[in-house]
Design a protein around this motif. Structure first.
Motif, PDB file in Angstrom:
ATOM      1  N   GLU A  44     -19.339 -45.199 -41.804  1.00 48.01           N
ATOM      2  CA  GLU A  44     -20.563 -45.884 -41.384  1.00 48.01           C
ATOM      3  C   GLU A  44     -21.150 -45.254 -40.117  1.00 48.01           C
ATOM      4  O   GLU A  44     -22.371 -45.171 -39.956  1.00 48.01           O
ATOM      5  N   GLY A  45     -20.305 -44.806 -39.210  1.00 44.94           N
ATOM      6  CA  GLY A  45     -20.793 -44.241 -37.956  1.00 44.94           C
ATOM      7  C   GLY A  45     -20.982 -42.752 -37.974  1.00 44.94           C
ATOM      8  O   GLY A  45     -21.323 -42.160 -36.947  1.00 44.94           O
ATOM      9  N   GLN A  46     -20.767 -42.115 -39.133  1.00 43.35           N
ATOM     10  CA  GLN A  46     -20.860 -40.651 -39.210  1.00 43.35           C
ATOM     11  C   GLN A  46     -22.251 -40.181 -38.803  1.00 43.35           C
ATOM     12  O   GLN A  46     -23.268 -40.688 -39.276  1.00 43.35           O
ATOM     13  N   GLY A  47     -22.282 -39.199 -37.882  1.00 43.36           N
ATOM     14  CA  GLY A  47     -23.544 -38.642 -37.414  1.00 43.36           C
ATOM     15  C   GLY A  47     -24.212 -39.436 -36.316  1.00 43.36           C
ATOM     16  O   GLY A  47     -25.291 -39.057 -35.865  1.00 43.36           O
ATOM     17  N   THR A  48     -23.584 -40.530 -35.844  1.00 41.39           N
ATOM     18  CA  THR A  48     -24.175 -41.338 -34.781  1.00 41.39           C
ATOM     19  C   THR A  48     -23.478 -41.056 -33.456  1.00 41.39           C
ATOM     20  O   THR A  48     -22.439 -40.398 -33.387  1.00 41.39           O
ATOM     21  N   ARG A  49     -24.057 -41.612 -32.418  1.00 42.16           N
ATOM     22  CA  ARG A  49     -23.531 -41.388 -31.070  1.00 42.16           C
ATOM     23  C   ARG A  49     -22.170 -42.050 -30.871  1.00 42.16           C
ATOM     24  O   ARG A  49     -21.333 -41.554 -30.121  1.00 42.16           O
ATOM     25  N   VAL A  50     -21.923 -43.185 -31.534  1.00 44.13           N
ATOM     26  CA  VAL A  50     -20.697 -43.941 -31.286  1.00 44.13           C
ATOM     27  C   VAL A  50     -19.462 -43.151 -31.705  1.00 44.13           C
ATOM     28  O   VAL A  50     -18.396 -43.281 -31.089  1.00 44.13           O
ATOM     29  N   VAL A  51     -19.569 -42.329 -32.753  1.00 46.78           N
ATOM     30  CA  VAL A  51     -18.419 -41.536 -33.184  1.00 46.78           C
ATOM     31  C   VAL A  51     -18.099 -40.465 -32.150  1.00 46.78           C
ATOM     32  O   VAL A  51     -16.924 -40.191 -31.854  1.00 46.78           O
ATOM     33  N   GLY A  52     -19.121 -39.839 -31.600  1.00 46.24           N
ATOM     34  CA  GLY A  52     -18.883 -38.860 -30.553  1.00 46.24           C
ATOM     35  C   GLY A  52     -18.234 -39.478 -29.324  1.00 46.24           C
ATOM     36  O   GLY A  52     -17.320 -38.898 -28.726  1.00 46.24           O
ATOM     37  N   GLU A  53     -18.691 -40.676 -28.932  1.00 45.77           N
ATOM     38  CA  GLU A  53     -18.077 -41.362 -27.800  1.00 45.77           C
ATOM     39  C   GLU A  53     -16.650 -41.789 -28.124  1.00 45.77           C
ATOM     40  O   GLU A  53     -15.770 -41.763 -27.253  1.00 45.77           O
ATOM     41  N   LEU A  54     -16.416 -42.200 -29.374  1.00 48.43           N
ATOM     42  CA  LEU A  54     -15.056 -42.541 -29.800  1.00 48.43           C
ATOM     43  C   LEU A  54     -14.133 -41.325 -29.679  1.00 48.43           C
ATOM     44  O   LEU A  54     -13.019 -41.435 -29.158  1.00 48.43           O
ATOM     45  N   ALA A  55     -14.609 -40.180 -30.164  1.00 49.32           N
ATOM     46  CA  ALA A  55     -13.785 -38.970 -30.107  1.00 49.32           C
ATOM     47  C   ALA A  55     -13.469 -38.587 -28.680  1.00 49.32           C
ATOM     48  O   ALA A  55     -12.335 -38.209 -28.351  1.00 49.32           O
ATOM     49  N   ARG A  56     -14.449 -38.691 -27.813  1.00 50.05           N
ATOM     50  CA  ARG A  56     -14.212 -38.356 -26.409  1.00 50.05           C
ATOM     51  C   ARG A  56     -13.242 -39.336 -25.761  1.00 50.05           C
ATOM     52  O   ARG A  56     -12.342 -38.938 -25.016  1.00 50.05           O
ATOM     53  N   ARG A  57     -13.419 -40.626 -26.033  1.00 48.48           N
ATOM     54  CA  ARG A  57     -12.536 -41.641 -25.432  1.00 48.48           C
ATOM     55  C   ARG A  57     -11.099 -41.483 -25.908  1.00 48.48           C
ATOM     56  O   ARG A  57     -10.159 -41.563 -25.108  1.00 48.48           O
ATOM     57  N   MET A  58     -10.895 -41.228 -27.205  1.00 48.31           N
ATOM     58  CA  MET A  58      -9.542 -41.095 -27.718  1.00 48.31           C
ATOM     59  C   MET A  58      -8.886 -39.802 -27.241  1.00 48.31           C
ATOM     60  O   MET A  58      -7.658 -39.709 -27.157  1.00 48.31           O
ATOM     61  N   ASN A  59      -9.703 -38.805 -26.922  1.00 44.01           N
ATOM     62  CA  ASN A  59      -9.140 -37.558 -26.402  1.00 44.01           C
ATOM     63  C   ASN A  59      -8.532 -37.750 -25.026  1.00 44.01           C
ATOM     64  O   ASN A  59      -7.678 -36.975 -24.606  1.00 44.01           O
ATOM     65  N   TYR A  60      -8.984 -38.797 -24.291  1.00 43.20           N
ATOM     66  CA  TYR A  60      -8.355 -39.114 -23.009  1.00 43.20           C
ATOM     67  C   TYR A  60      -6.941 -39.645 -23.209  1.00 43.20           C
ATOM     68  O   TYR A  60      -6.066 -39.466 -22.354  1.00 43.20           O
ATOM     69  N   GLU A  61      -6.714 -40.301 -24.354  1.00 43.84           N
ATOM     70  CA  GLU A  61      -5.395 -40.853 -24.633  1.00 43.84           C
ATOM     71  C   GLU A  61      -4.427 -39.763 -25.095  1.00 43.84           C
ATOM     72  O   GLU A  61      -3.303 -39.680 -24.608  1.00 43.84           O
ATOM     73  N   ILE A  62      -4.868 -38.935 -26.042  1.00 46.56           N
ATOM     74  CA  ILE A  62      -4.018 -37.873 -26.605  1.00 46.56           C
ATOM     75  C   ILE A  62      -4.873 -36.621 -26.743  1.00 46.56           C
ATOM     76  O   ILE A  62      -5.949 -36.664 -27.351  1.00 46.56           O
ATOM     77  N   GLY A  63      -4.411 -35.535 -26.197  1.00 45.91           N
ATOM     78  CA  GLY A  63      -5.132 -34.290 -26.342  1.00 45.91           C
ATOM     79  C   GLY A  63      -5.231 -33.862 -27.796  1.00 45.91           C
ATOM     80  O   GLY A  63      -4.235 -33.887 -28.530  1.00 45.91           O
ATOM     81  N   GLY A  64      -6.410 -33.486 -28.227  1.00 43.34           N
ATOM     82  CA  GLY A  64      -6.631 -33.097 -29.619  1.00 43.34           C
ATOM     83  C   GLY A  64      -7.148 -34.215 -30.499  1.00 43.34           C
ATOM     84  O   GLY A  64      -7.461 -33.979 -31.676  1.00 43.34           O
ATOM     85  N   TYR A  65      -7.218 -35.444 -29.959  1.00 45.08           N
ATOM     86  CA  TYR A  65      -7.711 -36.557 -30.763  1.00 45.08           C
ATOM     87  C   TYR A  65      -9.185 -36.369 -31.118  1.00 45.08           C
ATOM     88  O   TYR A  65      -9.646 -36.826 -32.172  1.00 45.08           O
TER      89      TYR A  65
END
Length: 426
Positions: free
Chosen positions: A105-126
């Motif tokens: 549902e969020g593919q191509g939207t801003r929220v997925v990019g923010e999700l990817a960035r936020r999860m990368n803070y938890e685990i590198g490569g997320y």
């Protein structure tokens, strides 16, 4: 009995109406004066609220705000509420279906990019994992029954507990992740607070470096500023004008212009090295810029007025006859200075030192221009996260850590000397 011998009954004594009127008038005057005072300080209160309290509240909120996962994965967050990684089991098939539905549902939207960035803070490569899965879902969205197999087949990391635990950990409305990271700490899968990985433990060293540089600059400014302030008090009026002009001159040019000018003066072909070579004091140019030496020189020059002026005001208020009295009582000038003059000037010394330390601890432009990578202070990383990576949470957390250190220094100074003495209030 005659009428002249008849005495009339005394009438009741009443309070003069003027006393009540005076009381009411005084009360009205006091109320009117309070309203006028409140009206006069209203702009100051508004200014302090808008430009100090509100930004501070926003910084605190940004440091703990955690909306990215909940905005991008609402179904997944709901299904993971009752799941825990302590049992060693992966989430249910419903969680996999919810994850694939949310990402599709969020593919191509801003929220997925923010999700990817936020999860990368938890685990590198997320970030790579999220973006890879999101791109795959744009081509084929799996049915709910086969979502688990499809996600694991897309990337085998979806079959590991660590990545699901990270989603569960980052799904809360508020988070301590940024504040813990600013202190070189992290939260493990079980929720315990542990030290960060060795390659991620950088912020305490940066904070220590910031405080050391600020303390060194402050001490140097005090050693130079106290004699200069004393000379300013004792000097004749023309000499005092010249000294005051030299002290105030840095305030008349921009910080960037002053810093750039020092780069020209301290470089290998600059004025200082040219004079040293011409005088035969050195055989080759000294490295005076892009290191700690240049950083201290430039910061001391820029911050010296913040130290001199409070000390000057404190020394000017000391009666000159006190030193003459101590001398007449047989005290050596040094003893009179340490027993009389210096204690009376300590509020000015503390105020100047505290002001210099606060400004130095928050410096950003000067260390960036005249210091090397080893001299970058905490302000540089706050600006980096705010401007380059747009990580407001980390920038706010680092700012709160620095603010806490500065407030601790202020409270120590205030408890030692008192707030009134520190502010110069009699």
């Amino acid at each position: 009995m005659s009428a002249s011998n008849v005495t009339q009954a005394p009438t009741a004594i009443t309070r003069p109406p003027s006393a009540t009127l005076l009381k009411n008038a005084t009360h009205q005057a006091d109320s009117r004066q309070r309203r006028v005072s409140l009206f006069l300080i209203a702009p100051l209160l508004l200014y302090g609220t808008v430009f100090f309290l509100l930004p501070l509240a926003m910084m605190v909120f940004r440091a703990i705000d955690n909306p990215e996962v909940r905005d991008a994965l609402p179904r997944t967050v709901t299904t993971l509420q009752d799941w825990s990684s302590e049992g060693g089991l992966l989430p249910s098939d419903e969680a996999y279906a919810a994850l694939s539905a949310d990402l599709a549902e969020g593919q191509g939207t801003r929220v997925v990019g923010e999700l990817a960035r936020r999860m990368n803070y938890e685990i590198g490569g997320y970030r790579t994992l999220v973006m890879k899965t999101s791109r795959a879902l744009s081509e084929q969205a799996p049915p709910a029954a086969t979502a688990k197999a499809w996600l694991i087949d897309t990337d085998e990391r979806w079959g590991e507990l660590t990545y699901w635990s990270a989603i569960k950990r980052a799904s809360t409305p508020l988070t301590s992740h940024y504040l813990l990271a600013a202190l070189d700490l992290r939260q493990d899968d079980s929720g315990d607070i542990v030290r960060a990985e060795p390659d991620q433990r950088i912020y305490l060293d940066i904070l220590r470096r910031t405080l050391v540089i600020a303390s060194g600059v402050t001490l140097t400014c005090l050693l130079l500023g106290y004699p200069l302030a004393a000379l300013l008090v004792k000097a004749s009026r023309p000499v005092a004008y010249v000294i005051t002009l030299a002290i105030m001159l840095p305030f008349w040019t921009s910080l960037l212009a002053r810093t750039t000018a020092w780069i020209v003066v301290l470089q290998e072909n600059g004025l200082v090295n040219g004079l040293l070579l011409a005088a035969g004091l050195v055989d080759e140019p000294l490295t005076l810029i892009f290191n700690s030496t240049g950083l201290y020189i430039v910061m001391v020059h820029i911050l010296l007025p913040f130290t001199v002026l409070p000390i000057y005001n404190s020394l000017k208020a000391i009666p000159p006859h006190l030193m003459r009295a101590s001398s007449s009582l047989g005290a050596h000038p040094l003893r009179g200075f340490f027993a009389v003059y210096l204690p009376l000037s300590l509020p000015g010394v503390a105020a100047g030192g505290l002001l210099t330390f606060i400004v130095a601890a928050g410096y950003y432009i000067t260390p960036s221009l005249v210091g090397s990578a080893r001299e970058q202070m905490l302000g540089y990383f706050v600006a980096f996260y705010a401007n380059n990576t747009v990580n407001w949470g980390m920038a706010s957390a680092l700012g709160l850590v620095l603010l806490s250190c500065i407030m601790s220094v202020y409270l120590i100074a205030a408890s030692t000397l008192g707030v009134k003495q520190l502010a110069g209030i009699k």
